[in-house]
Design a protein around this motif. Structure first.
Motif, PDB file in Angstrom:
ATOM      1  N   ASN A  74       0.831  -1.215   0.000  1.00  0.00           N
ATOM      2  CA  ASN A  74       0.000   0.000   0.000  1.00  0.00           C
ATOM      3  C   ASN A  74       0.862   1.259   0.000  1.00  0.00           C
ATOM      4  O   ASN A  74       0.508   2.263  -0.638  1.00  0.00           O
ATOM      5  N   GLU A  75       1.992   1.193   0.699  1.00  0.00           N
ATOM      6  CA  GLU A  75       2.898   2.341   0.738  1.00  0.00           C
ATOM      7  C   GLU A  75       3.475   2.622  -0.645  1.00  0.00           C
ATOM      8  O   GLU A  75       3.550   3.784  -1.082  1.00  0.00           O
ATOM      9  N   ARG A  76       3.870   1.572  -1.367  1.00  0.00           N
ATOM     10  CA  ARG A  76       4.410   1.749  -2.723  1.00  0.00           C
ATOM     11  C   ARG A  76       3.355   2.322  -3.670  1.00  0.00           C
ATOM     12  O   ARG A  76       3.660   3.186  -4.509  1.00  0.00           O
ATOM     13  N   CYS A  77       2.116   1.851  -3.531  1.00  0.00           N
ATOM     14  CA  CYS A  77       1.034   2.368  -4.383  1.00  0.00           C
ATOM     15  C   CYS A  77       0.793   3.853  -4.116  1.00  0.00           C
ATOM     16  O   CYS A  77       0.613   4.641  -5.053  1.00  0.00           O
ATOM     17  N   LEU A  78       0.798   4.238  -2.840  1.00  0.00           N
ATOM     18  CA  LEU A  78       0.592   5.646  -2.493  1.00  0.00           C
ATOM     19  C   LEU A  78       1.739   6.512  -2.997  1.00  0.00           C
ATOM     20  O   LEU A  78       1.522   7.621  -3.504  1.00  0.00           O
ATOM     21  N   MET A  79       2.964   6.024  -2.863  1.00  0.00           N
ATOM     22  CA  MET A  79       4.118   6.796  -3.331  1.00  0.00           C
ATOM     23  C   MET A  79       4.073   6.980  -4.846  1.00  0.00           C
ATOM     24  O   MET A  79       4.403   8.055  -5.366  1.00  0.00           O
ATOM     25  N   THR A  80       3.645   5.936  -5.576  1.00  0.00           N
ATOM     26  CA  THR A  80       3.500   6.053  -7.036  1.00  0.00           C
ATOM     27  C   THR A  80       2.432   7.083  -7.387  1.00  0.00           C
ATOM     28  O   THR A  80       2.616   7.905  -8.303  1.00  0.00           O
TER      29      THR A  80
ATOM     30  N   ILE B 266      -0.694  18.323  -9.715  1.00  0.00           N
ATOM     31  CA  ILE B 266      -1.956  18.208  -8.968  1.00  0.00           C
ATOM     32  C   ILE B 266      -1.636  18.111  -7.479  1.00  0.00           C
ATOM     33  O   ILE B 266      -0.674  17.455  -7.072  1.00  0.00           O
ATOM     34  N   GLY B 267      -2.438  18.736  -6.663  1.00  0.00           N
ATOM     35  CA  GLY B 267      -2.249  18.664  -5.214  1.00  0.00           C
ATOM     36  C   GLY B 267      -2.480  17.250  -4.690  1.00  0.00           C
ATOM     37  O   GLY B 267      -3.377  16.548  -5.159  1.00  0.00           O
ATOM     38  N   CYS B 268      -1.675  16.857  -3.735  1.00  0.00           N
ATOM     39  CA  CYS B 268      -1.784  15.490  -3.188  1.00  0.00           C
ATOM     40  C   CYS B 268      -1.685  15.517  -1.664  1.00  0.00           C
ATOM     41  O   CYS B 268      -1.021  14.665  -1.076  1.00  0.00           O
ATOM     42  N   GLU B 269      -2.333  16.510  -1.035  1.00  0.00           N
ATOM     43  CA  GLU B 269      -2.265  16.617   0.419  1.00  0.00           C
ATOM     44  C   GLU B 269      -2.922  15.423   1.101  1.00  0.00           C
ATOM     45  O   GLU B 269      -2.428  14.912   2.114  1.00  0.00           O
ATOM     46  N   GLU B 270      -4.045  14.967   0.531  1.00  0.00           N
ATOM     47  CA  GLU B 270      -4.751  13.830   1.131  1.00  0.00           C
ATOM     48  C   GLU B 270      -3.899  12.566   1.073  1.00  0.00           C
ATOM     49  O   GLU B 270      -3.819  11.804   2.059  1.00  0.00           O
ATOM     50  N   GLU B 271      -3.248  12.333  -0.075  1.00  0.00           N
ATOM     51  CA  GLU B 271      -2.392  11.146  -0.205  1.00  0.00           C
ATOM     52  C   GLU B 271      -1.192  11.230   0.721  1.00  0.00           C
ATOM     53  O   GLU B 271      -0.758  10.209   1.283  1.00  0.00           O
ATOM     54  N   MET B 272      -0.656  12.436   0.905  1.00  0.00           N
ATOM     55  CA  MET B 272       0.479  12.611   1.810  1.00  0.00           C
ATOM     56  C   MET B 272       0.086  12.293   3.248  1.00  0.00           C
ATOM     57  O   MET B 272       0.856  11.676   3.992  1.00  0.00           O
ATOM     58  N   GLY B 273      -1.114  12.705   3.632  1.00  0.00           N
ATOM     59  CA  GLY B 273      -1.610  12.392   4.967  1.00  0.00           C
ATOM     60  C   GLY B 273      -1.787  10.900   5.162  1.00  0.00           C
ATOM     61  O   GLY B 273      -1.447  10.344   6.217  1.00  0.00           O
ATOM     62  N   LYS B 274      -2.339  10.220   4.130  1.00  0.00           N
ATOM     63  CA  LYS B 274      -2.497   8.765   4.210  1.00  0.00           C
ATOM     64  C   LYS B 274      -1.147   8.068   4.299  1.00  0.00           C
ATOM     65  O   LYS B 274      -0.979   7.090   5.039  1.00  0.00           O
ATOM     66  N   LEU B 275      -0.167   8.574   3.545  1.00  0.00           N
ATOM     67  CA  LEU B 275       1.166   7.979   3.564  1.00  0.00           C
ATOM     68  C   LEU B 275       1.820   8.142   4.934  1.00  0.00           C
ATOM     69  O   LEU B 275       2.458   7.208   5.438  1.00  0.00           O
ATOM     70  N   ARG B 276       1.628   9.305   5.540  1.00  0.00           N
ATOM     71  CA  ARG B 276       2.210   9.543   6.869  1.00  0.00           C
ATOM     72  C   ARG B 276       1.607   8.586   7.904  1.00  0.00           C
ATOM     73  O   ARG B 276       2.330   7.984   8.705  1.00  0.00           O
ATOM     74  N   LYS B 277       0.283   8.429   7.872  1.00  0.00           N
ATOM     75  CA  LYS B 277      -0.374   7.506   8.806  1.00  0.00           C
ATOM     76  C   LYS B 277       0.036   6.063   8.552  1.00  0.00           C
ATOM     77  O   LYS B 277       0.201   5.282   9.484  1.00  0.00           O
ATOM     78  N   LEU B 278       0.204   5.727   7.263  1.00  0.00           N
ATOM     79  CA  LEU B 278       0.591   4.360   6.919  1.00  0.00           C
ATOM     80  C   LEU B 278       1.999   4.055   7.421  1.00  0.00           C
ATOM     81  O   LEU B 278       2.264   2.942   7.914  1.00  0.00           O
ATOM     82  N   ARG B 279       2.895   5.033   7.338  1.00  0.00           N
ATOM     83  CA  ARG B 279       4.260   4.819   7.824  1.00  0.00           C
ATOM     84  C   ARG B 279       4.306   4.731   9.349  1.00  0.00           C
ATOM     85  O   ARG B 279       5.117   3.979   9.907  1.00  0.00           O
TER      86      ARG B 279
END
Length: 257
Positions: free
Chosen positions: A172-178, A188-201
């Motif tokens: 899931n982390e690799r998919c979010l980073m891609t 394109i803004g990706c604030e939501e994805e960055m937040g998900k990535l932070r929580k996932l880590r």
């Protein structure tokens, strides 16, 4: 008239701010939990074991060594008292698991993990009664051996489950980073994805710590099975593993408060 209504509505829409817990309030919540007190006792016990296993205290100071041994033994018995009824949480975990979906490795590992841990906590109640003197101590060695085997099997299942969960989190982390990289290339803004990535880590880090804790506890269970024989059962190694496990668990419980 309308201005008064809008003013009142704006006042009612403001959510009340929750007071932040200071250290003493958080400590009170932590100590109110059974696991909180149990892990503090675990830290004190294995810190004492490390002192006894090392050469910090000279052998000439027998009174101090005897006091530390007595303290370590009494803390160990006290910890067993805190486990009364703790097997119920594993019974409930097995009840909530979905076994109707056919054969699945995750469900099989859940059965091993929660079943082994539940049997361990159940037998530990009788070990405590034996050490407290209510049950004949002739059965104590057999009960301790059964308890150690159940604990080891439970940790084997738990570690296997967490390793599989870590693989899924990494995917899931690799998919979010891609997705984030593509969004940045397109502007394109990706604030939501960055937040998900932070929580996932953060989840990944806690899962890694939990896996290390289970490995340390599994090492101690293996030492109990082997009756302290072998290189992996060295007193300093086992005591250090116990202290590491206690510190990680204390950290997790503290964050939960």
């Amino acid at each position: 008239m309308e201005s008064k209504v809008t003013t009142q509505n704006s006042k009612t829409q403001i959510p009340p701010t929750k007071p932040t817990k200071d250290f003493l309030n958080r400590l009170e919540i932590y100590l109110a939990k059974r696991d909180g007190v149990d892990k503090l006792l675990k830290i004190s016990r294995y810190a004492t074991k490390i002192i006894l296993a090392s050469s910090i205290i000279p052998e000439t100071q027998n009174p101090l060594i005897n006091r530390l041994k007595s303290f370590e033994s009494s803390v160990g018995i006290s910890r067993k008292a805190f486990r009364l009824g703790k097997f119920v949480q594993d019974v409930n975990a097995l009840r909530t698991a979905n076994f109707s979906s056919g054969y699945d490795l995750d469900l099989f590992l859940c059965l091993i993990a929660y079943g082994g841990e539940g049997l361990y906590y159940f037998i530990e109640q009788f070990v405590w009664l034996g050490k407290a003197g209510l049950i004949d101590k002739r059965h104590l060695n057999r009960l301790q051996k059964m308890s150690a085997w159940c604990e080891f099997v439970g940790y084997f299942g738990s570690v296997s489950l967490k390793v599989r969960e870590l693989r899924k989190i990494s995917e899931n982390e690799r998919c979010l980073m891609t997705s984030i990289e593509l969004s940045e290339l397109r502007g394109i803004g990706c604030e939501e994805e960055m937040g998900k990535l932070r929580k996932l880590r953060e989840k990944k880090l806690m899962k890694k710590l939990s896996t290390i804790q289970d490995l340390a506890d599994g090492l101690m269970a293996l030492a109990d099975i082997r009756d302290g024989k072998g290189k992996l059962s060295a007193p300093m190694l086992v005591s250090s593993a116990g202290l590491l496990s206690a510190i990680i668990s204390t950290h997790k419980n503290w964050l939960a408060c």
